[in-house]
Design a protein around this motif. Structure first.
Motif, PDB file in Angstrom:
ATOM      1  N   LYS A   7       0.904  -1.129  -0.097  1.00 24.73           N
ATOM      2  CA  LYS A   7       0.047   0.161  -0.049  1.00 24.73           C
ATOM      3  C   LYS A   7       0.866   1.181  -0.047  1.00 24.73           C
ATOM      4  CE  LYS A   7      -3.974  -2.040   2.156  1.00 24.73           C
ATOM      5  NZ  LYS A   7      -4.859  -2.063   3.172  1.00 24.73           N
ATOM      6  N   SER A   8       1.973   1.275   0.809  1.00 19.76           N
ATOM      7  CA  SER A   8       2.792   2.561   0.760  1.00 19.76           C
ATOM      8  C   SER A   8       3.461   2.580  -0.523  1.00 19.76           C
ATOM      9  CB  SER A   8       3.580   2.579   2.001  1.00 19.76           C
ATOM     10  OG  SER A   8       4.632   1.209   1.983  1.00 19.76           O
ATOM     11  N   ALA A   9       3.789   1.465  -1.043  1.00 15.46           N
ATOM     12  CA  ALA A   9       4.332   1.596  -2.524  1.00 15.46           C
ATOM     13  C   ALA A   9       3.499   1.954  -3.696  1.00 15.46           C
ATOM     14  CB  ALA A   9       5.056   0.180  -2.907  1.00 15.46           C
ATOM     15  N   GLN A  10       2.136   1.983  -3.409  1.00 13.65           N
ATOM     16  CA  GLN A  10       1.135   2.423  -4.371  1.00 13.65           C
ATOM     17  C   GLN A  10       1.150   3.915  -4.008  1.00 13.65           C
ATOM     18  OE1 GLN A  10      -2.916   1.651  -3.233  1.00 13.65           O
ATOM     19  NE2 GLN A  10      -3.443   2.103  -5.643  1.00 13.65           N
ATOM     20  N   VAL A  11       1.190   4.551  -2.994  1.00 13.80           N
ATOM     21  CA  VAL A  11       1.414   5.998  -2.747  1.00 13.80           C
ATOM     22  C   VAL A  11       2.632   6.497  -3.123  1.00 13.80           C
ATOM     23  CG1 VAL A  11       1.332   7.748  -0.811  1.00 13.80           C
ATOM     24  CG2 VAL A  11      -0.192   5.701  -0.532  1.00 13.80           C
ATOM     25  N   ALA A  23       1.172   0.490 -11.852  1.00 17.58           N
ATOM     26  CA  ALA A  23      -0.008  -0.312 -12.405  1.00 17.58           C
ATOM     27  C   ALA A  23       0.276  -1.711 -11.864  1.00 17.58           C
ATOM     28  CB  ALA A  23       0.240  -0.577 -14.073  1.00 17.58           C
ATOM     29  N   ALA A  24       1.622  -2.291 -11.847  1.00 17.99           N
ATOM     30  CA  ALA A  24       2.070  -3.462 -11.171  1.00 17.99           C
ATOM     31  C   ALA A  24       1.652  -3.476  -9.522  1.00 17.99           C
ATOM     32  CB  ALA A  24       3.507  -3.763 -11.340  1.00 17.99           C
ATOM     33  N   VAL A  25       1.713  -2.483  -8.673  1.00 15.23           N
ATOM     34  CA  VAL A  25       1.100  -2.449  -7.564  1.00 15.23           C
ATOM     35  C   VAL A  25      -0.282  -2.665  -7.442  1.00 15.23           C
ATOM     36  CG1 VAL A  25       1.195  -1.011  -5.423  1.00 15.23           C
ATOM     37  CG2 VAL A  25       3.248  -1.331  -6.572  1.00 15.23           C
ATOM     38  N   ARG A  26      -0.819  -2.016  -8.317  1.00 15.39           N
ATOM     39  CA  ARG A  26      -2.561  -1.934  -8.347  1.00 15.39           C
ATOM     40  C   ARG A  26      -2.710  -3.530  -8.617  1.00 15.39           C
ATOM     41  NH1 ARG A  26      -4.252   4.040 -11.116  1.00 15.39           N
ATOM     42  NH2 ARG A  26      -4.015   4.992  -9.184  1.00 15.39           N
ATOM     43  N   LEU A  27      -2.125  -4.178  -9.590  1.00 17.01           N
ATOM     44  CA  LEU A  27      -2.538  -5.639  -9.863  1.00 17.01           C
ATOM     45  C   LEU A  27      -2.478  -6.526  -8.596  1.00 17.01           C
ATOM     46  CD1 LEU A  27      -0.603  -6.493 -13.202  1.00 17.01           C
ATOM     47  CD2 LEU A  27      -2.986  -6.488 -12.658  1.00 17.01           C
ATOM     48  N   ILE A  28      -1.373  -6.192  -7.832  1.00 22.21           N
ATOM     49  CA  ILE A  28      -1.098  -6.983  -6.888  1.00 22.21           C
ATOM     50  C   ILE A  28      -2.198  -6.576  -5.818  1.00 22.21           C
ATOM     51  CG2 ILE A  28       0.356  -7.153  -4.498  1.00 22.21           C
ATOM     52  CD1 ILE A  28       2.695  -6.471  -6.450  1.00 22.21           C
ATOM     53  N   LEU A  29      -2.622  -5.179  -5.507  1.00 19.92           N
ATOM     54  CA  LEU A  29      -3.713  -5.142  -4.514  1.00 19.92           C
ATOM     55  C   LEU A  29      -5.056  -5.799  -4.867  1.00 19.92           C
ATOM     56  CD1 LEU A  29      -2.541  -1.385  -3.799  1.00 19.92           C
ATOM     57  CD2 LEU A  29      -2.563  -3.246  -2.196  1.00 19.92           C
ATOM     58  N   ALA A  30      -5.252  -5.638  -6.349  1.00 20.06           N
ATOM     59  CA  ALA A  30      -6.472  -6.195  -6.788  1.00 20.06           C
ATOM     60  C   ALA A  30      -6.473  -7.774  -6.833  1.00 20.06           C
ATOM     61  CB  ALA A  30      -6.629  -5.952  -8.319  1.00 20.06           C
ATOM     62  N   LYS A  31      -5.352  -8.403  -6.607  1.00 19.76           N
ATOM     63  CA  LYS A  31      -5.398 -10.095  -6.546  1.00 19.76           C
ATOM     64  C   LYS A  31      -5.276 -10.077  -4.913  1.00 19.76           C
ATOM     65  CE  LYS A  31      -4.483 -11.791 -10.543  1.00 19.76           C
ATOM     66  NZ  LYS A  31      -5.303 -12.747 -11.125  1.00 19.76           N
ATOM     67  N   LEU A  32      -4.969  -9.276  -4.190  1.00 20.92           N
ATOM     68  CA  LEU A  32      -5.122  -9.355  -2.627  1.00 20.92           C
ATOM     69  C   LEU A  32      -6.535  -9.211  -2.198  1.00 20.92           C
ATOM     70  CD1 LEU A  32      -1.659  -7.861  -1.312  1.00 20.92           C
ATOM     71  CD2 LEU A  32      -2.264  -9.925  -1.045  1.00 20.92           C
ATOM     72  N   LYS A  33      -7.106  -8.237  -2.981  1.00 20.04           N
ATOM     73  CA  LYS A  33      -8.665  -8.114  -2.531  1.00 20.04           C
ATOM     74  C   LYS A  33      -9.535  -9.355  -3.033  1.00 20.04           C
ATOM     75  CE  LYS A  33     -12.023  -4.895  -2.059  1.00 20.04           C
ATOM     76  NZ  LYS A  33     -12.008  -4.163  -1.014  1.00 20.04           N
ATOM     77  N   ILE A  89       6.732  -7.189  -8.298  1.00 17.27           N
ATOM     78  CA  ILE A  89       6.031  -8.442  -7.538  1.00 17.27           C
ATOM     79  C   ILE A  89       7.331  -9.049  -6.521  1.00 17.27           C
ATOM     80  CG2 ILE A  89       5.028 -10.832  -7.306  1.00 17.27           C
ATOM     81  CD1 ILE A  89       3.689  -9.640 -10.139  1.00 17.27           C
ATOM     82  N   GLU A  90       8.291  -9.195  -7.284  1.00 14.87           N
ATOM     83  CA  GLU A  90       9.350  -9.842  -6.407  1.00 14.87           C
ATOM     84  C   GLU A  90      10.124  -9.228  -5.434  1.00 14.87           C
ATOM     85  OE1 GLU A  90      12.053 -11.533  -9.432  1.00 14.87           O
ATOM     86  OE2 GLU A  90      11.161 -13.401  -9.160  1.00 14.87           O
ATOM     87  N   SER A  91       9.810  -7.844  -5.587  1.00 14.63           N
ATOM     88  CA  SER A  91      10.448  -7.082  -4.511  1.00 14.63           C
ATOM     89  C   SER A  91       9.685  -7.001  -3.485  1.00 14.63           C
ATOM     90  CB  SER A  91      10.422  -5.372  -5.141  1.00 14.63           C
ATOM     91  OG  SER A  91       9.201  -5.084  -5.203  1.00 14.63           O
ATOM     92  N   PHE A  92       8.720  -7.350  -3.249  1.00 14.60           N
ATOM     93  CA  PHE A  92       7.691  -7.631  -2.013  1.00 14.60           C
ATOM     94  C   PHE A  92       7.720  -8.788  -1.187  1.00 14.60           C
ATOM     95  CE2 PHE A  92       5.462  -4.290  -4.380  1.00 14.60           C
ATOM     96  CZ  PHE A  92       5.559  -3.409  -3.729  1.00 14.60           C
TER      97      PHE A  92
END
Length: 150
Positions: A7-11, A23-33, A89-92
């Motif tokens: 979430k902080s990476a998104q901001v 865009a990649a971070v939003r994909l991650i957040l969508a999958k998590l949701k 993705i791998e950075s997280f």
């Protein structure tokens, strides 16, 4: 913990104007949701970090498969886009064990459960996933376990 990092990476990506990372971070957040919605009806909910790591590992696997297919199809520009998403993705993900560390963990578990042949592969894999699932690529570990038991 990992969810807060995402979430902080998104901001941060929004403020920096980094559209590809955003865009990649939003994909991650969508999958998590999506995964959170699936888990609403579950009888037992695993720890949040376990859920996040599981989602991230599945996304990594999908990206790697896509990269291979794009490269085989001669679509290098799409492979590069997938590679950029894969890097984000791998950075997280937690730092993955090296191949030698994985082999050592497999040998320890093999001795602990008394595994001697490929028939015992399920036992070893179950314990390996339970203890090291978040820091081992289980698809690679499967080959290493099979080799260790052969």
């Amino acid at each position: 913990m990992i969810r807060e990092q995402v979430k902080s990476a998104q901001v941060t990506a929004m403020k920096a104007g980094d559209k590809e990372r955003l865009a990649a971070v939003r994909l991650i957040l969508a999958k998590l949701k999506d995964r959170d919605i699936e888990l609403r009806t579950a009888t037992s909910v695993p720890d949040d970090d376990v859920v996040v790591v599981d989602v991230l590992q599945k996304m990594v696997k999908q990206r790697r498969e896509s990269i291979d297919m794009f490269k085989n199809g001669g679509r290098d520009e799409l492979a590069a886009k997938e590679q950029a998403e894969l890097d984000v993705i791998e950075s997280f993900l937690p730092t993955q064990l090296t191949e030698d560390e994985t082999k050592a963990a497999i040998e320890g578990i093999k001795a602990e459960v008394g595994a001697e042949s490929v028939k015992d592969m399920g036992k070893v894999m179950a314990v390996l996933k339970e203890r090291h699932g978040s820091v081992i690529d289980m698809s690679k570990a499967s080959g290493l376990v099979k080799a260790a038991l052969s």
